[in-house]
Scaffold this active site. Structure first.
Site, PDB file in Angstrom:
ATOM      1  CB  SER A 586      -0.957  -0.033   1.188  1.00 29.50           C
ATOM      2  OG  SER A 586      -1.958   0.944   1.059  1.00 29.50           O
ATOM      3  CG  ASP A 661      -6.473  -2.668  -4.138  1.00 31.32           C
ATOM      4  OD1 ASP A 661      -7.229  -1.950  -3.467  1.00 31.32           O
ATOM      5  OD2 ASP A 661      -5.251  -2.777  -3.898  1.00 31.32           O
ATOM      6  CG  HIS A 693      -5.442  -2.326  -0.283  1.00 24.94           C
ATOM      7  ND1 HIS A 693      -4.668  -1.983  -1.376  1.00 24.94           N
ATOM      8  CD2 HIS A 693      -4.865  -1.704   0.778  1.00 24.94           C
ATOM      9  CE1 HIS A 693      -3.690  -1.199  -0.985  1.00 24.94           C
ATOM     10  NE2 HIS A 693      -3.783  -1.011   0.309  1.00 24.94           N
TER      11      HIS A 693
END
Length: 712
Positions: A586, A661, A693
């Site tokens: 991320s 995602d 995600h």
């Protein structure tokens, strides 16, 4: 270089641990039993007393600390068969003490109340009538429930079900809004006495549809969702109040006019006043640099007043609703970072600040409660250790602060109703977990409920070291965690992995079990790797300047600090400088690629999961807070857009993304791969087809194996 060795140890918590040399396998990395497991659960005080209660082995224990006696009211052979009609359950439900004589619990969607003395059980009814009910919110008395089905909101009161049914699927009722920023976790808010329900109404019709594709069908289907990117149109939110007595709904008049600026305001930190007469809303402009704390009539929705405002040229981010004093409905506590650190302020409902309750170069991380006379409050803060979390008693009148949790570590406490006793549950880098009952008036330990053993005692344990280095500014201390192979020979050279996140609202180096690390890091160390993590400037719990100095330039200061960590690693004789890698997910994926492209001479390999590649492809609320809008900060967006830097790729890079995602959309990594192709750069790429995600469940083992094999 300053080096503060908080703990320099190999986790030899039992004698002769080095005689134990079991190795972790990749299949064990998701094994819950290898993390510390408390032998008891549902720990609480009994009603308004100082007795404690907990469940262990299907039995509810209750009594005075140190003299706790078991009672069989939750035995699988007791009330479950007669009352619920089951043959027994494998795990008794969570129970709540309504008072010292009655408990309440939920079983198969039904709220049950049991009188311990009379041994009688009554049903308070089912919490929902639809099997697809989600976002359940039961008011504290247990007689009313709010829930959603799809985008609609339902309220069950007795046998009556009221529905807000809107055929427009772009109108969402009763769910969290603003993509869960500003501390928003839910979309319904019961009033203190349960007479009214406040709820969010979110209109997403003006937000661009973003395509996701369901490939499980023979012909793949598009499954679009609403994703407002930085600089693009955001959704519009209002707040309604429903009255179950007459089915009336009113909406708060939060818009002074119908301008786009007013319609795009963020409505956060929803709070009822104790009399249920008013609703308070922290309203934030889209630029996120101006907040108004406003009051509205819950009866007709009319705007009443602005209590006060907060402004900051970077951003304001209130994440906590006001906290009314139990003995004075005209006063409340408010969290603010206006003096540079997150602290509590006492206000009256005229908007007058009466005093700053806490102050100093530390963060108040959470509010716990009041004592019986409302003379003191209980809070979490990191005053006695920036990597830990401690509980304190604070006098409301003087601000005098008393530490309640003397052992170093990360604490979670429950305070008795009269404020004289706490249950303290904590772990630290050298303690797998402990629960104690403490008399805080007399400052003495009443009993230890459990002290956990090291669940990894039979394994070859890596070393875990925590300390500080200086940031790139040469002044600020940064905390690091260094994990080294078991029985490391410092005359040898070891491959080294820098694990990075580095973004806002994160703190990876903490004084809890394994130093905030996990089994994956231990597995790497057992395989002969050094694993290093440092919390750079831009991360959490160190004050506003520490976090916000990265404003409008995400990735720049963070990388400079991370490279100071690399300099420290290079000073260690056992770190192989020719075999150094970087990994993150991320924001950490963004940092991984940023560091790999900028320093190919340092990082031989990188692994980036779900990476942000260009902040203009990220969502409005988060992206605009830290970067402003793209047309307001074109230089900042351009400087840290990674597609333009793909030409600098050298060595090996693995990029991983979940194909579904909905946080960092797939577009980010796809466009980066395309940029690598056009630049003639080879890059490795892996997709997890049906994951969002994060890669969750059993597939996460596959992820760990994928990354490890790549490093090998």
């Amino acid at each position: 270089m300053k080096r503060l060795l908080l703990f320099a140890l190999t986790l030899a918590l039992t004698a002769g641990v080095f005689a134990q040399n079991k190795m972790l396998s990749s299949k064990q990395l998701m094994t819950r039993g290898l993390y510390p497991q408390a032998p008891i659960r549902n720990l609480q005080f009994v009603g308004n007393t100082n007795q404690i209660a907990y469940i262990q082995d299907d039995v509810l224990y209750m009594g005075q600390p140190g003299k706790v006696k078991p009672t069989t009211i939750l035995s699988t052979l007791n009330i479950t068969v007669a009352a619920v009609g089951k043959d027994g359950w494998s795990r008794p439900p969570q129970v709540t003490f309504v008072n010292a004589k009655e408990i309440r619990f939920m079983e198969e969607g039904e709220i049950m109340q049991y009188n311990i003395a009379k041994e009688t059980l009554v049903s308070l009814g089912r919490i929902a009538t639809d099997e697809e009910a989600a976002h359940l919110d039961v008011e504290k008395n247990g007689y009313k429930t709010a829930y959603t089905v799809g985008t609609n909101l339902y309220v069950k009161s007795g046998d009556k079900v009221f529905a807000i049914e809107d055929p427009d699927q772009d109108i969402v009722y009763g769910q969290s809004v603003h993509r869960n920023e500003f501390g928003i976790e839910k979309g319904t808010f019961w009033s203190p006495k349960g007479n009214y329900l406040a709820f969010y109404r979110m209109d997403q019709s003006m937000v661009t549809d973003y395509p996701l594709v369901n490939t499980t069908a023979r012909i793949a289907r598009e499954q679009p969702f609403k994703y407002p990117m930085a600089g693009m149109k955001s959704h519009e939110v209002t707040l309604g109040v429903y009255n179950p007595a007459n089915d009336n709904i009113v909406y708060m008049d939060t818009r002074r006019d119908e301008s786009v600026a007013e319609r795009e305001m963020y409505l956060t930190n929803i709070c009822w006043n104790p009399t249920e007469e008013y609703i308070y809303i922290a309203k934030i402009n889209r630029e996120q640099n101006h907040m108004w704390l406003e009051r509205y009539s819950a009866q007709d929705g009319e705007f009443d007043t602005v209590l006060f405002e907060e402004q900051n040229p970077r951003y304001v981010e209130p994440c906590d609703a006001m906290i009314f004093l139990p003995n004075n409905p005209e006063q409340f506590l408010w969290f603010s970072m206006r003096d540079g650190y997150k602290h509590l302020y006492l206000y009256n409902t005229d908007g007058e600040m009466l005093r700053q309750v806490t102050q100093g170069a530390y963060e108040v991380e959470g509010f716990i409660g009041f004592d019986a006379k409302c003379e003191n409050i209980f809070v979490y803060a990191n005053k006695d250790g920036l990597t830990g979390r401690y509980a304190y008693k604070v006098n409301l009148a003087t601000g005098a602060m008393t530490l309640l949790t003397p052992e170093h570590g990360t604490h979670s406490v429950i305070v008795s109703n009269d404020g004289s006793t706490i249950i303290d549950m904590f772990s630290s880098v050298d303690n797998p977990g402990c629960a104690q009952v403490r008399d805080i008036k007399k400052n003495r330990l009443l009993s230890t409920l459990y002290q956990l053993d090291n669940p990894l005692a039979d394994y070859a344990m890596p070393g875990i070291e925590m300390g500080t280095i200086k940031a790139a500014d040469g002044v600020t201390d940064l905390y690091y965690r260094l994990i080294t192979p078991p029985n490391m020979d410092k005359s040898k050279k070891y491959p080294t992995l820098v694990y990075v996140y580095g973004g806002p609202h994160s703190q990876l180096v903490t004084d809890d079990w394994l130093g905030g690390g996990n089994l994956y890091f231990l597995y790497l160390a057992q395989q002969g790797y050094v694993v290093f993590t440092v919390d750079n400037r831009g991360t959490d719990n160190r004050g506003f300047e520490f976090e916000s100095c990265t404003h409008r330039q995400l990735g720049t200061i963070e990388m400079a600090d991370q490279m100071e960590g690399v300099k420290y690693l290079q000073s260690l004789p056992y770190v192989d400088q020719d075999r150094m890698g970087v990994e993150g997910w991320s924001f950490g994926g963004f940092m991984t690629i940023t560091m790999k492209l900028a320093h190919p001479e340092i990082f031989k390999v990188g692994c980036a999961g779900g990476p942000v590649i260009d902040w203009k492809w990220y969502e409005v609320m988060y992206g605009e807070r830290y970067m402003d809008m793209p047309d307001e900060n074109p230089e900042g967006y351009a400087n840290n857009a990674l597609t333009a830097k793909a030409k600098d790729l050298e060595g090996r890079l693995l990029v991983i993304h979940g194909a579904e995602d909905n946080t960092v959309v797939w577009q980010n990594s796809i466009e980066f791969i395309d940029a690598c192709i056009k630049a003639g750069k080879q890059v490795d790429y892996f997709i997890y087809p049906h994951h969002e995600h994060n890669v969750r469940g059993y597939d996460r083992i596959h992820l760990y194996e994928k990354m490890f094999d790549y490093y090998e």
